[in-house]
Motif scaffolding. Structure first.
Motif, PDB file in Angstrom:
ATOM      1  N   MET A   1       0.849  -1.195   0.000  1.00 24.48           N
ATOM      2  CA  MET A   1       0.000   0.000   0.000  1.00 24.48           C
ATOM      3  C   MET A   1       0.884   1.244   0.000  1.00 24.48           C
ATOM      4  O   MET A   1       1.814   1.343   0.795  1.00 24.48           O
ATOM      5  N   SER A   2       0.535   2.166  -0.851  1.00 25.18           N
ATOM      6  CA  SER A   2       1.261   3.421  -0.913  1.00 25.18           C
ATOM      7  C   SER A   2       0.734   4.364   0.163  1.00 25.18           C
ATOM      8  O   SER A   2      -0.446   4.692   0.182  1.00 25.18           O
ATOM      9  N   ARG A   3       1.603   4.772   1.054  1.00 22.36           N
ATOM     10  CA  ARG A   3       1.164   5.692   2.115  1.00 22.36           C
ATOM     11  C   ARG A   3       0.840   7.070   1.548  1.00 22.36           C
ATOM     12  O   ARG A   3      -0.067   7.730   2.005  1.00 22.36           O
ATOM     13  N   ILE A   4       1.612   7.487   0.557  1.00 23.17           N
ATOM     14  CA  ILE A   4       1.350   8.783  -0.069  1.00 23.17           C
ATOM     15  C   ILE A   4       0.099   8.693  -0.928  1.00 23.17           C
ATOM     16  O   ILE A   4      -0.747   9.582  -0.916  1.00 23.17           O
ATOM     17  N   GLY A   5      -0.046   7.610  -1.686  1.00 19.69           N
ATOM     18  CA  GLY A   5      -1.178   7.457  -2.589  1.00 19.69           C
ATOM     19  C   GLY A   5      -2.521   7.418  -1.891  1.00 19.69           C
ATOM     20  O   GLY A   5      -3.538   7.800  -2.466  1.00 19.69           O
ATOM     21  N   LYS A   6      -2.554   6.938  -0.644  1.00 18.65           N
ATOM     22  CA  LYS A   6      -3.821   6.836   0.094  1.00 18.65           C
ATOM     23  C   LYS A   6      -4.412   8.194   0.445  1.00 18.65           C
ATOM     24  O   LYS A   6      -5.611   8.323   0.587  1.00 18.65           O
ATOM     25  N   LYS A   7      -3.545   9.217   0.612  1.00 22.21           N
ATOM     26  CA  LYS A   7      -4.027  10.540   1.021  1.00 22.21           C
ATOM     27  C   LYS A   7      -4.699  11.254  -0.146  1.00 22.21           C
ATOM     28  O   LYS A   7      -4.120  11.351  -1.226  1.00 22.21           O
ATOM     29  N   PRO A   8      -5.901  11.795   0.064  1.00 17.55           N
ATOM     30  CA  PRO A   8      -6.507  12.597  -1.009  1.00 17.55           C
ATOM     31  C   PRO A   8      -5.819  13.966  -1.098  1.00 17.55           C
ATOM     32  O   PRO A   8      -5.289  14.472  -0.118  1.00 17.55           O
ATOM     33  N   VAL A   9      -5.808  14.549  -2.295  1.00 17.32           N
ATOM     34  CA  VAL A   9      -5.187  15.860  -2.510  1.00 17.32           C
ATOM     35  C   VAL A   9      -6.276  16.927  -2.379  1.00 17.32           C
ATOM     36  O   VAL A   9      -7.182  16.988  -3.210  1.00 17.32           O
ATOM     37  N   PRO A  10      -6.226  17.775  -1.341  1.00 17.57           N
ATOM     38  CA  PRO A  10      -7.257  18.811  -1.205  1.00 17.57           C
ATOM     39  C   PRO A  10      -7.130  19.866  -2.300  1.00 17.57           C
ATOM     40  O   PRO A  10      -6.024  20.260  -2.667  1.00 17.57           O
ATOM     41  N   VAL A  11      -8.285  20.317  -2.807  1.00 14.60           N
ATOM     42  CA  VAL A  11      -8.312  21.345  -3.848  1.00 14.60           C
ATOM     43  C   VAL A  11      -8.712  22.659  -3.184  1.00 14.60           C
ATOM     44  O   VAL A  11      -9.832  22.797  -2.711  1.00 14.60           O
ATOM     45  N   PRO A  12      -7.803  23.657  -3.107  1.00 10.39           N
ATOM     46  CA  PRO A  12      -8.134  24.923  -2.455  1.00 10.39           C
ATOM     47  C   PRO A  12      -9.119  25.753  -3.282  1.00 10.39           C
ATOM     48  O   PRO A  12      -9.336  25.489  -4.468  1.00 10.39           O
ATOM     49  N   ALA A  13      -9.681  26.765  -2.639  1.00 11.36           N
ATOM     50  CA  ALA A  13     -10.608  27.659  -3.334  1.00 11.36           C
ATOM     51  C   ALA A  13      -9.850  28.425  -4.421  1.00 11.36           C
ATOM     52  O   ALA A  13      -8.700  28.813  -4.243  1.00 11.36           O
ATOM     53  N   VAL A  41      -3.679   3.678 -13.019  1.00  6.15           N
ATOM     54  CA  VAL A  41      -4.355   4.383 -11.919  1.00  6.15           C
ATOM     55  C   VAL A  41      -5.612   5.094 -12.412  1.00  6.15           C
ATOM     56  O   VAL A  41      -5.755   5.385 -13.594  1.00  6.15           O
ATOM     57  N   ILE A  42      -6.505   5.369 -11.462  1.00  2.79           N
ATOM     58  CA  ILE A  42      -7.753   6.092 -11.725  1.00  2.79           C
ATOM     59  C   ILE A  42      -7.812   7.260 -10.749  1.00  2.79           C
ATOM     60  O   ILE A  42      -7.544   7.097  -9.560  1.00  2.79           O
ATOM     61  N   ALA A  43      -8.176   8.436 -11.248  1.00  2.17           N
ATOM     62  CA  ALA A  43      -8.338   9.615 -10.391  1.00  2.17           C
ATOM     63  C   ALA A  43      -9.802  10.017 -10.406  1.00  2.17           C
ATOM     64  O   ALA A  43     -10.458   9.973 -11.447  1.00  2.17           O
ATOM     65  N   LYS A  44     -10.320  10.429  -9.223  1.00  4.46           N
ATOM     66  CA  LYS A  44     -11.707  10.886  -9.139  1.00  4.46           C
ATOM     67  C   LYS A  44     -11.825  11.957  -8.064  1.00  4.46           C
ATOM     68  O   LYS A  44     -11.008  12.021  -7.144  1.00  4.46           O
ATOM     69  N   MET A  45     -12.840  12.807  -8.197  1.00  4.27           N
ATOM     70  CA  MET A  45     -13.105  13.865  -7.215  1.00  4.27           C
ATOM     71  C   MET A  45     -14.003  13.311  -6.124  1.00  4.27           C
ATOM     72  O   MET A  45     -15.027  12.693  -6.413  1.00  4.27           O
ATOM     73  N   GLU A  46     -13.611  13.535  -4.870  1.00  6.10           N
ATOM     74  CA  GLU A  46     -14.418  13.121  -3.719  1.00  6.10           C
ATOM     75  C   GLU A  46     -14.350  14.210  -2.666  1.00  6.10           C
ATOM     76  O   GLU A  46     -13.273  14.487  -2.138  1.00  6.10           O
ATOM     77  N   GLU A  47     -15.471  14.834  -2.354  1.00  2.99           N
ATOM     78  CA  GLU A  47     -15.589  15.812  -1.266  1.00  2.99           C
ATOM     79  C   GLU A  47     -14.553  16.930  -1.369  1.00  2.99           C
ATOM     80  O   GLU A  47     -13.863  17.247  -0.398  1.00  2.99           O
TER      81      GLU A  47
END
Length: 177
Positions: A1-13, A41-47
């Motif tokens: 498991m990738s420790r970095i990959g598990k974290k979602p990337v927050p999108v600022p205003a 890999v697959i990327a998706k927007m979540e929250e």
């Protein structure tokens, strides 16, 4: 498991992220960057954040997972804050001057070096012995800094040459009688 990959990337205003299949484009106040994800890999927007997941459990997919997440995070930081590298020049008569779209370097050779500044990169010389490279693409800023440093890298005896700010140069002792 990738420790970095598990974290979602927050999108600022003020930043918009468009995910169209494998294409990721990030637009912010400083500009726009694009990146093509690998097939693993697959990327998706979540929250309000970008989440990257591997398609399967293969070694290739797991290795591309953390890298893809980091690339998206670097693009978001680039379009909001930007990246900067500082180079220091040490040596008698060594100097730099930014003139329009070229950087003029005098580094002890018989001729001056005229380095053409690439698009998307801004180079300033606040002092003749200091070069500040800024831009929104982390890879291009680092590449330009490395190319300028390669013209005259620091040598270990007197420390003359072009070095990164804060870089430690291992010093050697000269000849003894």
């Amino acid at each position: 498991m990738s420790r970095i990959g598990k974290k979602p990337v927050p999108v600022p205003a003020g930043v918009t992220v468009n995910l169209a299949g494998a294409n990721v484009s990030v637009k912010g106040p400083k500009g726009e960057l694009k990146f093509v994800l690998t097939d693993q890999v697959i990327a998706k927007m979540e929250e309000g954040a970008v989440k990257v997941d591997p398609k399967d459990k293969t070694k290739l997919a797991r290795s591309a997972w953390g890298m893809s997440r980091t690339m998206i995070a670097n693009m978001i930081k680039g379009v909001t804050e930007g990246y900067s590298k500082t180079l220091e020049i040490t040596g008698v008569g060594y100097r730099a001057a930014a003139q329009g779209k070229t950087l003029n370097l005098a580094l002890g050779y018989s001729h001056d070096i005229n380095y053409p500044i690439p698009d998307g990169i801004d180079i300033k010389t606040p002092k003749p012995t200091e070069i500040v490279i800024t831009g929104i693409d982390k890879q291009r800023v680092g590449q330009v800094a490395a190319e300028i440093r390669d013209y005259r890298g620091p040598e270990p005896y007197k420390g003359k040459g072009v070095k990164y700010a804060g870089e430690y140069i291992f010093r050697k002792e000269g000849k003894k009688k």
